[in-house]
Design an enzyme around this catalytic site. Structure first.
Site, PDB file in Angstrom:
ATOM      1  N   GLU A 154     -14.390  -9.741  -6.970  1.00  0.00           N
ATOM      2  CA  GLU A 154     -14.621 -10.094  -5.572  1.00  0.00           C
ATOM      3  C   GLU A 154     -16.102  -9.932  -5.237  1.00  0.00           C
ATOM      4  O   GLU A 154     -16.736  -8.983  -5.666  1.00  0.00           O
ATOM      5  CB  GLU A 154     -13.779  -9.160  -4.688  1.00  0.00           C
ATOM      6  CG  GLU A 154     -13.838  -9.489  -3.231  1.00  0.00           C
ATOM      7  CD  GLU A 154     -13.710 -10.983  -2.998  1.00  0.00           C
ATOM      8  OE1 GLU A 154     -12.658 -11.541  -3.329  1.00  0.00           O
ATOM      9  OE2 GLU A 154     -14.681 -11.608  -2.507  1.00  0.00           O
ATOM     10  N   PHE A 155     -16.640 -10.868  -4.457  1.00  0.00           N
ATOM     11  CA  PHE A 155     -18.073 -10.803  -4.122  1.00  0.00           C
ATOM     12  C   PHE A 155     -18.319 -10.669  -2.629  1.00  0.00           C
ATOM     13  O   PHE A 155     -19.421 -10.920  -2.147  1.00  0.00           O
ATOM     14  CB  PHE A 155     -18.793 -12.046  -4.672  1.00  0.00           C
ATOM     15  CG  PHE A 155     -18.664 -12.195  -6.159  1.00  0.00           C
ATOM     16  CD1 PHE A 155     -19.386 -11.372  -7.017  1.00  0.00           C
ATOM     17  CD2 PHE A 155     -17.795 -13.119  -6.718  1.00  0.00           C
ATOM     18  CE1 PHE A 155     -19.254 -11.483  -8.405  1.00  0.00           C
ATOM     19  CE2 PHE A 155     -17.644 -13.241  -8.097  1.00  0.00           C
ATOM     20  CZ  PHE A 155     -18.380 -12.418  -8.945  1.00  0.00           C
ATOM     21  N   GLY A 200     -27.115   1.603   0.390  1.00  0.00           N
ATOM     22  CA  GLY A 200     -26.020   2.572   0.298  1.00  0.00           C
ATOM     23  C   GLY A 200     -24.699   1.830   0.251  1.00  0.00           C
ATOM     24  O   GLY A 200     -24.631   0.688  -0.192  1.00  0.00           O
ATOM     25  N   LYS A 208     -19.410  -9.252 -12.367  1.00  0.00           N
ATOM     26  CA  LYS A 208     -19.406  -8.427 -11.153  1.00  0.00           C
ATOM     27  C   LYS A 208     -20.429  -7.288 -11.234  1.00  0.00           C
ATOM     28  O   LYS A 208     -21.280  -7.129 -10.357  1.00  0.00           O
ATOM     29  CB  LYS A 208     -18.001  -7.875 -10.915  1.00  0.00           C
ATOM     30  CG  LYS A 208     -17.895  -6.904  -9.755  1.00  0.00           C
ATOM     31  CD  LYS A 208     -18.238  -7.548  -8.439  1.00  0.00           C
ATOM     32  CE  LYS A 208     -18.449  -6.551  -7.350  1.00  0.00           C
ATOM     33  NZ  LYS A 208     -17.431  -6.478  -6.367  1.00  0.00           N
ATOM     34  N   CYS A 224     -20.391   0.346  -2.770  1.00  0.00           N
ATOM     35  CA  CYS A 224     -20.455  -0.559  -3.938  1.00  0.00           C
ATOM     36  C   CYS A 224     -21.705  -0.362  -4.794  1.00  0.00           C
ATOM     37  O   CYS A 224     -21.605   0.026  -5.955  1.00  0.00           O
ATOM     38  CB  CYS A 224     -20.364  -2.004  -3.467  1.00  0.00           C
ATOM     39  SG  CYS A 224     -18.855  -2.318  -2.550  1.00  0.00           S
ATOM     40  N   ASP A 255       0.858  -1.189   0.000  1.00  0.00           N
ATOM     41  CA  ASP A 255       0.000   0.000   0.000  1.00  0.00           C
ATOM     42  C   ASP A 255       0.894   1.239   0.000  1.00  0.00           C
ATOM     43  O   ASP A 255       1.931   1.252   0.681  1.00  0.00           O
ATOM     44  CB  ASP A 255      -0.925   0.013   1.224  1.00  0.00           C
ATOM     45  CG  ASP A 255      -2.156   0.865   0.998  1.00  0.00           C
ATOM     46  OD1 ASP A 255      -3.264   0.316   0.889  1.00  0.00           O
ATOM     47  OD2 ASP A 255      -1.992   2.114   0.883  1.00  0.00           O
TER      48      ASP A 255
END
Ligand code: UGA
Length: 429
Positions: free
Chosen positions: A151-152, A257, A204, A260, A30
C-alpha cells in the site's frame, strides 16, 4: 468481487471502504470488539478526510460490513487481504507475529481455494513465510495463492491516494490469482505492475526509504543554506523543476516522523543486514533526521537561553497535517524535550489534541490557535497544517512577552515576519 480485509487500521479500513465504494462486497475483520462495534454503529476510530462519509455510505448500501470473526470473513470471500500492524522491535526488525497469527487463522478457516494478499508493510521474503504457515496449518488438499500488494497511501490523504493511485503493485508466484487481482483493481483506472512477490515487497521498503532519503537530503542541504545564506525553499524549487528530481518531498523540516518512515527505514536496514549488506546510506538518512531535531532544539535554547519556567506555545502535535496521528510525531518529541528542560507548554492541534493529551498531560490545551501565543516567550510551529498560515500574527505578537517564532515547517514568509516585528527562525532560510 467478494473481499475480506483482516485488520481495520489506517490501511485496512481505508482499503476496505474504498473497495466497497468502487462496487466490491467487503467484510472487514478486526479482533478489537469495541472497534468493530463502533464501526457498525457508524463511527470511525481515526480522523482521515472523507473517510467518515464513505464508511457511512457503504455500510448503508450493505457493501461494507464489519465482524470480529476471521472465519466468517474467510468463508464469505474469494480474496483475503491481510492489513494488520507490523510494529517495530527494539533491534529495528519488525514484529511479524500479527501476520503469522492471522495466517494461521486464515489457514484454519479455509475450506476451498482462496487468494491471500499481503497489504501490510513487511520485509522481503515474508510472503514465503506466510505461504509456509498456511501450508502447515491449513486443511489437507485446500489450495491457495499468496499475493503481495503493498500500500502506498499517505495518512491525511489516504482516501484520495487509494481512489487515485499512481500505481498498483501486484506480486505473484503463479498466474492463477492474476485475473482476480485484475478484477479487484479494474475500477481504479491505474497502471498495474505485476511482478514476483519478493520484488513487490521490496518496492514498498525501497520507496518509503527513498522518500525518507529525499527529505533527509534536503534537510542536509538546509544546513548548508543556513551556513551560506542561501534559501532552501528556492533551492528545492530549482531542483524540483528538473523532472528527474521532482519537487515533492523536498520540504525541509524538523525531520520526518510517523508510523511508517522511521519504522520502514530501520526494517530495511535490518533485513539488508540479514541478507549480508550494510545499508550505510540509510543509516545516514536516520542520522540526518535525528540531527535535524537536535539542531532545531539548539536554535530554541540558543535564543531563549534558559528554558526553565519559560512559556512556549506549540502549534501542531500530529506527525503531519490532516491527521490526528501522533505516533512518532516530531511535534510530540519537541514538546517532550521542552518539558524536560522545565518549559511550560501551551499547545494546539486541529485534530490531534485528544490523542496528544494521553502522552502530554502536563501541557495546556487551547481550543483556538489564536489563543496559544498569549503570555508566551516563544512560539513553535511543529506540524505543517496549512491553517496555521492563517494565524492572527498581529494578535500573537501583542500577546507574547517576546515576539519570537521558531518555524519547524517553513510555513511563514520571512520578510513578512520581520516586517511584523518578529524574531523569526526557520529551517534552511
Ligand atoms: C508514507 C508514504 O508517503 C506513503 O506512500 C506510504 O504508503 C506510507 O508512508 C506507509 O508506509 O503506510 P505517511 O507516513 O502517511 O506516508 O506520510 P508522509 O506524507 O509520507 O509524511 C511522513 C513524514 O515526513 C511526516 O512527518 C512529514 O511531515 C514528513 N515530510 C514529508 C517532510 O518532513 N518533508 C516533506 O517534504 C514531506
Amino acid at each position: 468481487m467478494k473481499i475480506a480485509i483482516i485488520g481495520t487500521g489506517y490501511v485496512g479500513l481505508v482499503t476496505g471502504t474504498c473497495f466497497a465504494e468502487v462496487g466490491h462486497e467487503v467484510i472487514c475483520v478486526d479482533c478489537d470488539e469495541a472497534k468493530v462495534k463502533l464501526l457498525r454503529d457508524g463511527g470511525v476510530p481515526i480522523y482521515e478526510p472523507g473517510l467518515d462519509e464513505l464508511v457511512k455510505k457503504n455500510t448503508g448500501t450493505g457493501r461494507l460490513s464489519f465482524t470480529t470473526s476471521t472465519k466468517k470473513g474467510v468463508e464469505k470471500s474469494d480474496v483475503i487481504f491481510i492489513a494488520v500492524p507490523t510494529p517495530p522491535q527494539p533491534d529495528g526488525s519488525v514484529d511479524l507475529s500479527y501476520i503469522e497469527g492471522v495466517a494461521r487463522e486464515i489457514a484454519g478457516a479455509m475450506t476451498g481455494y482462496r487468494i491471500i494478499v499481503d497489504k501490510s508493510t513487511v520485509p522481503v521474503r515474508t510472503g514465503e513465510k506466510v505461504a509456509e504457515t498456511i501450508h502447515r496449518y491449513g486443511h489437507a488438499g485446500v489450495e491457495f495463492d499468496i499475493v503481495s500488494n503493498p500500500e502506498f497511501l499517505r495518512e491525511g490523504f489516504a482516501v484520495e491516494d487509494l481512489l487515485k493511485p499512481d500505481r498498483i503493485v501486484v506480486g505473484i508466484s503463479s498466474q492463477r490469482p492474476a485475473q482476480a487481482m485484475k478484477e479487484v483493481y479494474e475500477p481504479f483506472d491505474a497502471p498495474v505492475m505485476v511482478t514476483d512477490i519478493n520484488s513487490a515487497e521490496l518496492i514498498k521498503h525501497a520507496s518509503n526509504s527513498f522518500l525518507a532519503l529525499k527529505i533527509s537530503y534536503i534537510n542536509a542541504v538546509s544546513i548548508i543554506c543556513e551556513k551560506s545564506g542561501a534559501n532552501v525553499q528556492d533551492v528545492a524549487a530549482g531542483m524540483g523543476m528538473d523532472e528527474r528530481i521532482g519537487r515533492r518531498f523536498l520540504n525541509a523540516s524538523l525531520g520526518f516522523g510517523g508510523s511508517c518512515f522511521p519504522k520502514d527505514l530501520s526494517a530495511f536496514i535490518k533485513i539488508s543486514q540479514e541478507l549480508g549488506y550494510d545499508f550505510g546510506l540509510l543509516k545516514e538518512v536516520q542520522n540526518i533526521n535525528a540531527n535535524q531535531m537536535d539542531r532545531f532544539l539548539k536554535k530554541i535554547t540558543e535564543t531563549l537561553w534558559v528554558l526553565k519556567d519559560k512559556t512556549i506555545g506549540v502549534l501542531g502535535l500530529a506527525f503531519k497535517q490532516n491527521t490526528d496521528d501522533v505516533r512518532m510525531s516530531p511535534a510530540i518529541e519537541i514538546c517532550q524535550r521542552l518539558l524536560k528542560e522545565g518549559a511550560k507548554l501551551r499547545v494546539y492541534d486541529p485534530k490531534a489534541m485528544e490523542k496528544a493529551r494521553v502522552i502530554l498531560p502536563e501541557a495546556v490545551y487551547l481550543k483556538d490557535m489564536n489563543n496559544v501565543a498569549e503570555g508566551c516567550d516563544a512560539l513553535v510551529v511543529a506540524t505543517e497544517w496549512p491553517q496555521f498560515k492563517e494565524l492572527d500574527l498581529d494578535r500573537a505578537r501583542k500577546g507574547m512577552t517576546c515576539p519570537i517564532i521558531f518555524d519547524g515547517r517553513n510555513l511563514f514568509d520571512m520578510s513578512e515576519m520581520e516586517k511584523l516585528g518578529f524574531i523569526y527562525k526557520s529551517i534552511g532560510r
